[in-house]
Design a protein around this motif. Structure first.
Motif, mmCIF file in Angstrom:
data_model
loop_
_atom_site.group_PDB
_atom_site.id
_atom_site.type_symbol
_atom_site.label_atom_id
_atom_site.label_comp_id
_atom_site.label_asym_id
_atom_site.label_seq_id
_atom_site.Cartn_x
_atom_site.Cartn_y
_atom_site.Cartn_z
ATOM 1 N N GLN A 190 0.796 -1.325 0.077
ATOM 2 C CA GLN A 190 0.007 0.037 0.082
ATOM 3 C C GLN A 190 0.759 1.235 0.025
ATOM 4 O O GLN A 190 0.463 2.289 -0.718
ATOM 5 C CB GLN A 190 -0.850 0.041 1.360
ATOM 6 N N ALA A 191 1.792 1.368 0.722
ATOM 7 C CA ALA A 191 2.667 2.541 0.955
ATOM 8 C C ALA A 191 3.379 2.987 -0.662
ATOM 9 O O ALA A 191 3.163 3.964 -1.096
ATOM 10 C CB ALA A 191 3.904 2.277 1.646
ATOM 11 N N ALA A 192 3.850 1.926 -1.315
ATOM 12 C CA ALA A 192 4.348 1.958 -2.658
ATOM 13 C C ALA A 192 3.069 2.361 -3.541
ATOM 14 O O ALA A 192 3.410 3.385 -4.386
ATOM 15 C CB ALA A 192 4.936 0.857 -3.097
ATOM 16 N N ILE A 193 2.060 1.802 -3.439
ATOM 17 C CA ILE A 193 0.958 2.222 -4.460
ATOM 18 C C ILE A 193 0.568 3.695 -4.245
ATOM 19 O O ILE A 193 0.347 4.392 -5.109
ATOM 20 C CB ILE A 193 -0.161 1.230 -4.162
ATOM 21 N N LEU A 194 0.425 4.046 -2.864
ATOM 22 C CA LEU A 194 -0.095 5.455 -2.570
ATOM 23 C C LEU A 194 0.791 6.367 -2.975
ATOM 24 O O LEU A 194 0.617 7.375 -3.665
ATOM 25 C CB LEU A 194 -0.218 5.586 -1.059
ATOM 26 N N GLY A 195 2.199 5.937 -2.788
ATOM 27 C CA GLY A 195 3.265 7.078 -3.117
ATOM 28 C C GLY A 195 3.486 7.260 -4.616
ATOM 29 O O GLY A 195 3.417 8.186 -5.040
ATOM 30 N N ALA A 196 3.422 6.083 -5.295
ATOM 31 C CA ALA A 196 3.395 6.419 -6.962
ATOM 32 C C ALA A 196 2.060 6.952 -7.406
ATOM 33 O O ALA A 196 2.193 7.932 -8.115
ATOM 34 C CB ALA A 196 3.610 4.840 -7.626
ATOM 35 N N SER A 197 0.896 6.811 -6.936
ATOM 36 C CA SER A 197 -0.307 7.524 -7.189
ATOM 37 C C SER A 197 -0.037 8.733 -7.056
ATOM 38 O O SER A 197 -0.533 9.486 -7.699
ATOM 39 C CB SER A 197 -1.497 6.666 -6.445
ATOM 40 N N TRP A 198 0.180 9.191 -5.748
ATOM 41 C CA TRP A 198 0.525 10.778 -5.403
ATOM 42 C C TRP A 198 1.165 11.271 -6.161
ATOM 43 O O TRP A 198 1.039 12.422 -6.774
ATOM 44 C CB TRP A 198 0.959 10.660 -3.996
ATOM 45 N N LEU A 199 2.608 10.866 -6.467
ATOM 46 C CA LEU A 199 3.524 11.357 -7.627
ATOM 47 C C LEU A 199 2.830 11.593 -8.932
ATOM 48 O O LEU A 199 2.955 12.723 -9.592
ATOM 49 C CB LEU A 199 4.685 10.697 -7.744
ATOM 50 N N ALA A 200 2.080 10.466 -9.289
ATOM 51 C CA ALA A 200 1.436 10.625 -10.686
ATOM 52 C C ALA A 200 0.234 11.571 -10.758
ATOM 53 O O ALA A 200 0.428 12.506 -11.824
ATOM 54 C CB ALA A 200 0.870 9.131 -11.075
ATOM 55 N N ARG A 201 -0.349 11.885 -9.823
ATOM 56 C CA ARG A 201 -1.443 12.825 -9.670
ATOM 57 C C ARG A 201 -0.757 14.198 -9.711
ATOM 58 O O ARG A 201 -1.248 14.953 -10.467
ATOM 59 C CB ARG A 201 -2.361 12.562 -8.426
ATOM 60 N N GLU A 202 0.241 14.428 -8.641
ATOM 61 C CA GLU A 202 0.966 15.699 -8.740
ATOM 62 C C GLU A 202 1.468 16.269 -10.249
ATOM 63 O O GLU A 202 1.449 17.164 -10.711
ATOM 64 C CB GLU A 202 1.966 15.560 -7.575
#
Ligand SMILES: [Zn+2]
Length: 334
Positions: free
Chosen positions: A314-326
């Motif tokens: 979950q940490a990796a999924i959330l981090g990658a998604s957050w960066l993609a959204r930004e």
């Protein structure tokens, strides 16, 4: 495909949806994330890292589509955000990760062809660091190290509030720092790398080393190397097996020594441990804490050793998604 995770109501979903992927050496996790960092649906499947990358991408795309299809009435996906080992975010490639038979592949281009969406990739350790810094136990802290212990040892570095990626996105490859001169052979070609000791396979190697050195009876003597898992070692340790307990002691001691060196290099406020091996809990964390406090620089004694509260991947999924959204919103350039 192992499906898990809670399914939040789609009506409650905030903002556009991004599908995040955590490519692990053993299992891969896929999660659909909304604008508030909520994982609406999550699935896990075996990576089978010995298969060609094309086969893997085919399976991955199937899981992403199936997962999105389950969220009835959900808005379309806006982007794919991948967290993978040895990922180079600038070039979109995965650089021959240890433990994979892929070689150097352009995973971004392969997934883009299949999904027809913007695709981004980030080193898995860096993704986990962003996830923990945004949504996890270290949220609000600006100087943290995230150590992921699974098939290998990955890491992410957040210093002064910024993710440190380095020239080729390889910053934080602590798993390949020399820990034992002339030690165990590593998949990267070197000997004595930290991850040959501090990882799930490293723990299994330690078990077999201890069995060879000792003569006491242990149920571990009747299990082959290929059958043995870190979870089994943890179970035997809890049942009081001396060899299993000694293996965790040794692994935790190595981890504490490595962390003490990393604290000297980066002076973090906290170190967050995550990944499958950390499910062993105090079996690993207690000796690591002891060894860290024994070896850490006096002025850095206050460093916190924390365990991630997020589930596997979950940490990796959330981090990658957050960066993609930004990135989509033009807030950062990756
Ligand atoms: Zn190595």
């Amino acid at each position: 495909v192992i499906l898990g995770g809670g399914h939040a109501k789609v009506e409650e979903a905030g903002g556009d949806l991004i599908v995040g992927v955590d490519v692990g050496g053993t299992n891969s996790s896929v999660g659909i994330v909304d604008g508030e960092g909520k994982i609406l649906a999550q699935a896990r499947f075996p990576t089978q890292a010995g298969d060609p990358a094309e086969t893997y991408v085919g399976r991955l795309v199937g899981v992403m589509r199936e997962l999105h299809g389950r969220l009835q009435g959900a808005p379309p996906l806006q982007a794919v955000a991948i967290a993978a080992p040895a990922a180079n975010s600038r070039e979109g490639v995965v650089e021959s990760p240890a433990n994979f038979s892929w070689g150097r592949i352009n995973l971004v281009a392969m997934v883009k062809r299949a999904m027809d969406l913007p695709v981004s990739i980030i080193n898995d350790g860096n993704a986990a660091a962003l996830g923990e810094a945004r949504y996890g136990v270290a949220s609000g802290m600006t100087n943290i190290l995230i150590i992921t212990l699974g098939t290998g040892l990955g890491a992410g570095i957040v210093l002064d509030g910024r993710l440190v990626q380095g020239h080729t996105s390889a910053a934080g490859e602590f798993g390949h720092m020399a820990l034992v001169p002339g030690g165990r052979q590593c998949a990267c070609g070197e000997r004595g790398c930290a991850e040959t000791y501090i990882s799930a396979p490293g723990l299994r190697r330690t078990v077999f080393e201890l069995l060879a050195e000792r003569v006491d009876e242990s149920p571990l003597r009747r299990i082959s190397f290929d059958e043995l898992t870190a979870e089994m070692v943890a179970r035997f340790a809890r049942d009081g097996d001396a060899v299993a307990n000694a293996a965790f002691e040794k692994t935790g001691d190595y981890l504490g020594r490595l962390l003490a060196s990393l604290v000297a290099a980066f002076d973090p406020e906290a170190i967050v441990l995550c990944g499958g091996l950390v499910n062993a809990g105090d079996l690993l964390v207690s000796p690591a804490r002891r060894s860290l406090s024994e070896h850490v620089l006096e002025r850095c004694r206050g460093v916190k050793l924390l365990v991630s509260g997020l589930k596997e991947g979950q940490a990796a999924i959330l981090g990658a998604s957050w960066l993609a959204r930004e990135t989509l919103q033009g807030a950062v350039s990756a």
